[in-house]
Design an enzyme around this catalytic site. Structure first.
Site, PDB file in Angstrom:
ATOM      1  N   ASP A 189      -0.789  -2.561  11.847  1.00  0.00           N
ATOM      2  CA  ASP A 189       0.411  -3.210  12.283  1.00  0.00           C
ATOM      3  C   ASP A 189       0.407  -4.701  11.827  1.00  0.00           C
ATOM      4  O   ASP A 189      -0.636  -5.274  11.673  1.00  0.00           O
ATOM      5  CB  ASP A 189       0.562  -2.971  13.866  1.00  0.00           C
ATOM      6  CG  ASP A 189       2.011  -3.197  14.233  1.00  0.00           C
ATOM      7  OD1 ASP A 189       2.787  -3.381  13.543  1.00  0.00           O
ATOM      8  OD2 ASP A 189       2.159  -3.266  15.464  1.00  0.00           O
ATOM      9  N   GLY A 190       1.604  -5.142  11.629  1.00  0.00           N
ATOM     10  CA  GLY A 190       1.960  -6.661  11.498  1.00  0.00           C
ATOM     11  C   GLY A 190       2.248  -7.106   9.963  1.00  0.00           C
ATOM     12  O   GLY A 190       2.348  -8.167   9.718  1.00  0.00           O
ATOM     13  N   HIS A 213       4.005  -5.010   3.121  1.00  0.00           N
ATOM     14  CA  HIS A 213       3.463  -3.802   3.066  1.00  0.00           C
ATOM     15  C   HIS A 213       2.695  -3.623   1.681  1.00  0.00           C
ATOM     16  O   HIS A 213       1.688  -2.956   1.630  1.00  0.00           O
ATOM     17  CB  HIS A 213       4.725  -2.709   2.799  1.00  0.00           C
ATOM     18  CG  HIS A 213       5.576  -2.509   4.245  1.00  0.00           C
ATOM     19  ND1 HIS A 213       4.865  -2.413   5.467  1.00  0.00           N
ATOM     20  CD2 HIS A 213       6.691  -2.607   4.638  1.00  0.00           C
ATOM     21  CE1 HIS A 213       5.728  -2.335   6.402  1.00  0.00           C
ATOM     22  NE2 HIS A 213       7.006  -2.583   5.783  1.00  0.00           N
ATOM     23  N   LEU A 253     -16.225   9.623   2.058  1.00  0.00           N
ATOM     24  CA  LEU A 253     -15.416   9.338   3.024  1.00  0.00           C
ATOM     25  C   LEU A 253     -13.933  10.099   3.170  1.00  0.00           C
ATOM     26  O   LEU A 253     -13.153  10.361   2.207  1.00  0.00           O
ATOM     27  CB  LEU A 253     -14.712   7.858   2.776  1.00  0.00           C
ATOM     28  CG  LEU A 253     -13.655   7.390   4.073  1.00  0.00           C
ATOM     29  CD1 LEU A 253     -14.393   7.039   5.011  1.00  0.00           C
ATOM     30  CD2 LEU A 253     -12.942   5.998   3.199  1.00  0.00           C
ATOM     31  N   GLU A 269     -12.421   4.876  21.918  1.00  0.00           N
ATOM     32  CA  GLU A 269     -12.614   3.687  22.359  1.00  0.00           C
ATOM     33  C   GLU A 269     -11.345   2.563  21.391  1.00  0.00           C
ATOM     34  O   GLU A 269     -11.193   2.863  20.275  1.00  0.00           O
ATOM     35  CB  GLU A 269     -13.726   2.979  21.935  1.00  0.00           C
ATOM     36  CG  GLU A 269     -15.017   3.640  22.921  1.00  0.00           C
ATOM     37  CD  GLU A 269     -14.954   3.341  24.228  1.00  0.00           C
ATOM     38  OE1 GLU A 269     -14.504   2.077  24.619  1.00  0.00           O
ATOM     39  OE2 GLU A 269     -15.445   4.071  24.914  1.00  0.00           O
TER      40      GLU A 269
HETATM   41  C1  FPP Z   1       3.280  -1.619  10.324  1.00  0.00           C
HETATM   42  O1  FPP Z   1       3.556  -2.822  10.066  1.00  0.00           O
HETATM   43  C2  FPP Z   1       3.148  -0.862   9.024  1.00  0.00           C
HETATM   44  C3  FPP Z   1       3.735   0.110   8.457  1.00  0.00           C
HETATM   45  C4  FPP Z   1       4.755   0.887   9.304  1.00  0.00           C
HETATM   46  C5  FPP Z   1       3.402   0.695   7.282  1.00  0.00           C
HETATM   47  C6  FPP Z   1       1.905   0.955   6.824  1.00  0.00           C
HETATM   48  C7  FPP Z   1       1.752   0.857   5.363  1.00  0.00           C
HETATM   49  C8  FPP Z   1       0.900   0.392   4.527  1.00  0.00           C
HETATM   50  C9  FPP Z   1      -0.038  -0.827   5.114  1.00  0.00           C
HETATM   51  C10 FPP Z   1       0.958   0.750   3.150  1.00  0.00           C
HETATM   52  C11 FPP Z   1      -0.240   1.721   2.664  1.00  0.00           C
HETATM   53  C12 FPP Z   1       0.350   2.967   2.759  1.00  0.00           C
HETATM   54  C13 FPP Z   1      -0.115   4.116   2.124  1.00  0.00           C
HETATM   55  C14 FPP Z   1       0.786   5.195   2.210  1.00  0.00           C
HETATM   56  C15 FPP Z   1      -1.396   4.256   1.527  1.00  0.00           C
HETATM   57  P1  FPP Z   1       5.087  -3.333  10.543  1.00  0.00           P
HETATM   58  O2  FPP Z   1       6.106  -3.110   9.326  1.00  0.00           O
HETATM   59  O3  FPP Z   1       5.660  -2.544  11.566  1.00  0.00           O
HETATM   60  O4  FPP Z   1       4.858  -4.946  10.792  1.00  0.00           O
HETATM   61  P2  FPP Z   1       5.813  -5.782  12.108  1.00  0.00           P
HETATM   62  O5  FPP Z   1       5.489  -4.962  13.368  1.00  0.00           O
HETATM   63  O6  FPP Z   1       5.173  -6.999  11.724  1.00  0.00           O
HETATM   64  O7  FPP Z   1       7.108  -5.449  11.562  1.00  0.00           O
END
Ligand code: FPP
Length: 241
Positions: free
Chosen positions: A21-22, A38, A132, A204
């Site tokens: 997240d973030g 992203h 993995l 956890e």
């Molecule tokens: C949450 O951050 C993140 C996501 C919804 C997407 C996570 C995806 C990746 C890291 C890309 C890797 C992906 C694959 C398929 C290999 P947010 O956008 O909700 O952040 P925010 O809360 O700061 O808005």
């Protein structure tokens, strides 16, 4: 063993789940569009996969796209779909060479046929790897997974007394995967957000205020050290007096 001779904690979790997240806030804080976050998150994922292998983690489950994420602006939804496709197109061989077995958890139906085919081919291509096991939760929701399991049990004519923990496990997207020992959520949010609801019953949790693109090897190590000091009781009394 880590290439840089990092000192490892005494207890390494077999299975780690991560809510990455973030990304959006990371980008906004830099005056960049959310998709840049992203993309940076994807770069970081590569580093974290390498670190997991070095640290001896056997299963990693990442939350890449939830069943709720379809409600985001179309541009972002399409961007996230594209990232997943690009990872498969450009990085599958490298993941294979690293000994990664790719699995998908979530509903594949609802995604376009060419996308489904690509994911299934990647899963097939890496299926003999076992360094993995990387579960990519894409179009995944914990409640949806349980609904899907119940529907399939009914279709199979399972009778009520036959419904046990073991049987439910077999019907989940994660069938055959041990429950996560540790679930990490980055960015300071303190929520489960529909991630591994059944499997995480005794996981956890570790919450970090760092945004996902900056959650590096050292941050992961910090989480692992903290985990290694937790006394997992599974509803029992403490193991140490
Ligand atoms: C949450 O951050 C993140 C996501 C919804 C997407 C996570 C995806 C990746 C890291 C890309 C890797 C992906 C694959 C398929 C290999 P947010 O956008 O909700 O952040 P925010 O809360 O700061 O808005």
């Amino acid at each position: 063993m880590p290439q840089d001779k990092t000192e490892l904690p005494p207890k390494i979790p077999t299975h780690v789940g991560i809510i990455m997240d973030g990304n959006g806030r990371w980008a906004i804080a830099r005056g960049l569009p959310r998709m840049a976050g992203h993309r940076a998150g994807t770069e970081n994922l590569r580093r974290v996969i390498e670190a997991c292998i070095d640290f001896g983690i056997r299963y990693l489950t990442i939350y890449a796209f939830s069943t709720e994420n379809w409600g985001r602006p179309q541009e972002e939804v399409q961007g996230l779909l594209r990232i997943f496709e690009n990872v498969i197109d450009r990085e599958l061989q490298q993941l294979y060479d690293m000994g990664v077995q790719l699995r998908h958890i979530g509903r594949l139906d609802g995604l376009k046929p060419s996308f489904q085919k690509k994911v299934l081919q990647a899963v097939e291509f890496t299926k003999k790897n076992d360094r993995l096991i990387l579960n990519i939760a894409f179009n995944y929701g914990g409640r949806d997974e349980i609904i899907c399991a119940i529907q399939r049990m009914i279709e199979d004519g399972v009778r009520p007394p036959e419904v046990t923990d073991e049987l439910v496990n077999k019907y989940l997207f994660t069938a055959g995967v041990p429950d996560p020992d540790l679930i990490i959520r980055t960015s300071g949010e303190l929520r489960v957000s529909n991630f591994l609801l059944w499997q995480g019953a005794y996981s956890e949790w570790y919450f970090s205020s760092t945004y996902w693109p900056d959650f590096d090897r050292q941050e992961l190590l910090k989480a692992l050290f903290e985990y290694s000091h937790r006394d997992r009781r599974y509803g029992l009394t403490p193991t140490t007096p």
